[in-house]
Design a protein around this motif. Structure first.
Motif, PDB file in Angstrom:
ATOM      1  N   SER A   1      54.644  18.348  30.645  1.00  0.00           N
ATOM      2  CA  SER A   1      55.178  18.184  32.174  1.00  0.00           C
ATOM      3  C   SER A   1      56.408  18.706  32.325  1.00  0.00           C
ATOM      4  O   SER A   1      57.354  18.512  31.412  1.00  0.00           O
ATOM      5  N   GLY A   2      56.617  19.841  33.493  1.00  0.00           N
ATOM      6  CA  GLY A   2      57.841  20.588  33.514  1.00  0.00           C
ATOM      7  C   GLY A   2      57.828  21.736  32.865  1.00  0.00           C
ATOM      8  O   GLY A   2      59.029  22.663  32.852  1.00  0.00           O
ATOM      9  N   ALA A   3      56.983  22.228  31.806  1.00  0.00           N
ATOM     10  CA  ALA A   3      57.146  23.419  30.940  1.00  0.00           C
ATOM     11  C   ALA A   3      56.935  24.577  31.855  1.00  0.00           C
ATOM     12  O   ALA A   3      56.184  24.630  32.751  1.00  0.00           O
ATOM     13  N   GLU A   4      57.568  25.618  31.347  1.00  0.00           N
ATOM     14  CA  GLU A   4      57.550  26.809  32.207  1.00  0.00           C
ATOM     15  C   GLU A   4      57.496  27.883  30.962  1.00  0.00           C
ATOM     16  O   GLU A   4      58.256  27.880  30.130  1.00  0.00           O
ATOM     17  N   ALA A   5      56.337  28.739  30.950  1.00  0.00           N
ATOM     18  CA  ALA A   5      55.995  29.736  29.815  1.00  0.00           C
ATOM     19  C   ALA A   5      55.361  30.869  30.342  1.00  0.00           C
ATOM     20  O   ALA A   5      54.693  30.949  31.566  1.00  0.00           O
ATOM     21  N   SER A   6      55.372  31.906  29.778  1.00  0.00           N
ATOM     22  CA  SER A   6      54.580  32.965  30.174  1.00  0.00           C
ATOM     23  C   SER A   6      53.737  33.714  28.883  1.00  0.00           C
ATOM     24  O   SER A   6      54.180  33.707  27.791  1.00  0.00           O
ATOM     25  N   LEU A   7      52.545  33.552  29.121  1.00  0.00           N
ATOM     26  CA  LEU A   7      51.751  34.266  28.003  1.00  0.00           C
ATOM     27  C   LEU A   7      51.413  35.637  28.180  1.00  0.00           C
ATOM     28  O   LEU A   7      51.341  36.372  29.050  1.00  0.00           O
ATOM     29  N   PRO A   8      51.337  36.440  26.868  1.00  0.00           N
ATOM     30  CA  PRO A   8      51.213  37.889  26.842  1.00  0.00           C
ATOM     31  C   PRO A   8      49.779  38.151  26.954  1.00  0.00           C
ATOM     32  O   PRO A   8      48.946  37.406  26.492  1.00  0.00           O
ATOM     33  N   LEU A   9      49.272  39.061  28.007  1.00  0.00           N
ATOM     34  CA  LEU A   9      48.216  39.498  28.144  1.00  0.00           C
ATOM     35  C   LEU A   9      47.870  40.641  28.031  1.00  0.00           C
ATOM     36  O   LEU A   9      48.686  41.794  27.616  1.00  0.00           O
ATOM     37  N   VAL A  10      46.507  41.345  27.875  1.00  0.00           N
ATOM     38  CA  VAL A  10      46.196  42.615  27.568  1.00  0.00           C
ATOM     39  C   VAL A  10      45.834  43.341  28.960  1.00  0.00           C
ATOM     40  O   VAL A  10      45.092  42.809  29.492  1.00  0.00           O
ATOM     41  N   PRO A  11      46.513  44.429  29.628  1.00  0.00           N
ATOM     42  CA  PRO A  11      46.151  44.829  30.763  1.00  0.00           C
ATOM     43  C   PRO A  11      44.803  45.290  31.198  1.00  0.00           C
ATOM     44  O   PRO A  11      44.390  45.207  32.349  1.00  0.00           O
ATOM     45  N   ASP A  12      44.269  45.544  29.980  1.00  0.00           N
ATOM     46  CA  ASP A  12      42.707  46.211  30.193  1.00  0.00           C
ATOM     47  C   ASP A  12      41.594  44.998  30.154  1.00  0.00           C
ATOM     48  O   ASP A  12      40.553  45.365  30.645  1.00  0.00           O
TER      49      ASP A  12
END
Length: 321
Positions: free
Chosen positions: A199-210
């Motif tokens: 709860s309350g976590a903020e994160a960003s996952l790396p993705l593959v543009p294609d």
């Protein structure tokens, strides 16, 4: 898991002509389907207007269901071809049997991966002595043409690799995420990950543009690229992303599904994925005559009969209706 609809309709899937080549935020609602006598699932793929996400062609989410006084999941022997099934649990156990002789109890956060190849049959059931709650997802992955006639096999992976960040733990179910790869066999560029957020976590996952992506909510509330996604819904995200911002409004669990857009056009009918009407018709005839798909030994009950084919021709088409 089987598609138990007795009025099975064809799903016309695949082809890159309908892939959204830019980021979008398309929230998909489920269709409720009864699976046997005591399990109701929320079907997210195929969905009205959205048939696939990468090679992911079928997504059922179920539970958490209180099955303390119920038999739980009871899916009799049924056939598959041209696909992989991914069994994924958050709570409960499922006993898997198949025509290759596999017998395996699948437990929470363990990967049960069945590659049908040219033909397989299997059953899934809650053990007679089972946990109180059943909660999970069943997913199918379409096999590309060069691999769809391979020998059938079943894999069970109890220890899967993880990706972590503050307030986030991601289990890599299939394919690769942030340089971490699952041991499960993959036949097309793909990713499947189970993500737990505090709860309350903020994160960003790396993705593959294609890749194109979607997020399935399992529990709690998480904001995916600013969109609140509640349990039993799926947010389609399109392509062209390098990262995915997440914010948890509560303790939450989601599944990230993605992959390179599937180039081939498909026909998916009942539990078969093929390329044309003749393949589907022959598969149904083979199952009903007791040939090709083998026998599931040890299941206490009758196998499933295939529904009647629809009166209209089955034609492979694009990814959306």
């Amino acid at each position: 898991m089987s598609n138990l609809d007795r009025q099975a309709v064809p799903s016309l899937c695949g082809g890159r002509g309908f892939v959204v080549a830019e980021p979008v935020r398309e929230l998909l609602s489920p269709r409720r389907v009864q699976l046997g006598e005591s399990t109701e699932v929320r079907r997210l793929l195929p969905n009205l207007g959205r048939r696939m996400i990468g090679a992911w062609a079928f997504v059922d989410q179920y539970g958490p269901d209180d099955i303390a006084d119920e038999p739980g999941m009871q899916v009799p022997p049924h056939p598959h071809m041209g696909l992989q099934t991914v069994s994924w649990l958050h709570e409960g156990e499922v006993l898997h049997r198949d025509s290759t002789g596999s017998l395996q109890t699948i437990r929470p956060r363990e990967l049960g991966l069945m590659t049908s190849g040219r033909a397989i049959s299997h059953s899934e059931e809650s053990p007679k002595s089972h946990a109180r709650f059943l909660h999970g997802a069943q997913l199918w992955v379409a096999l590309p043409d060069e691999h769809r006639h391979i020998d059938p096999k079943f894999e069970h992976h109890a220890d899967l690799p993880t990706v972590t960040a503050p307030g986030l733990d991601a289990i890599v179910i299939l394919g690769e995420l942030d340089g971490t790869a699952s041991p499960g066999s993959a036949y097309t560029p793909i990713v499947g990950a189970d993500i737990t957020l505090a709860s309350g976590a903020e994160a960003s996952l790396p993705l593959v543009p294609d890749f194109e992506y979607g997020v399935l909510s399992m529990s709690g509330e998480v904001h995916v690229d600013g969109v609140p996604v509640l349990p039993g819904s799926l947010l389609y995200l399109g392509c062209g992303r390098t990262e995915l911002p997440l914010r948890a409004a509560s303790d939450a669990e989601i599944m990230l599904l993605g992959g390179e857009p599937f180039a081939e056009e498909l026909v998916m009918w009942w539990n078969f994925i093929g390329r044309n009407q003749d393949e589907i018709t022959q598969a149904r005839e083979d199952w009903m005559s007791g040939s090709r798909f083998g026998e599931v030994k040890g299941y206490d009950g009758d196998r499933l009969d295939a529904p009647e084919l629809p009166p209209v021709p089955l034609k492979p088409r694009g990814r959306v209706r």
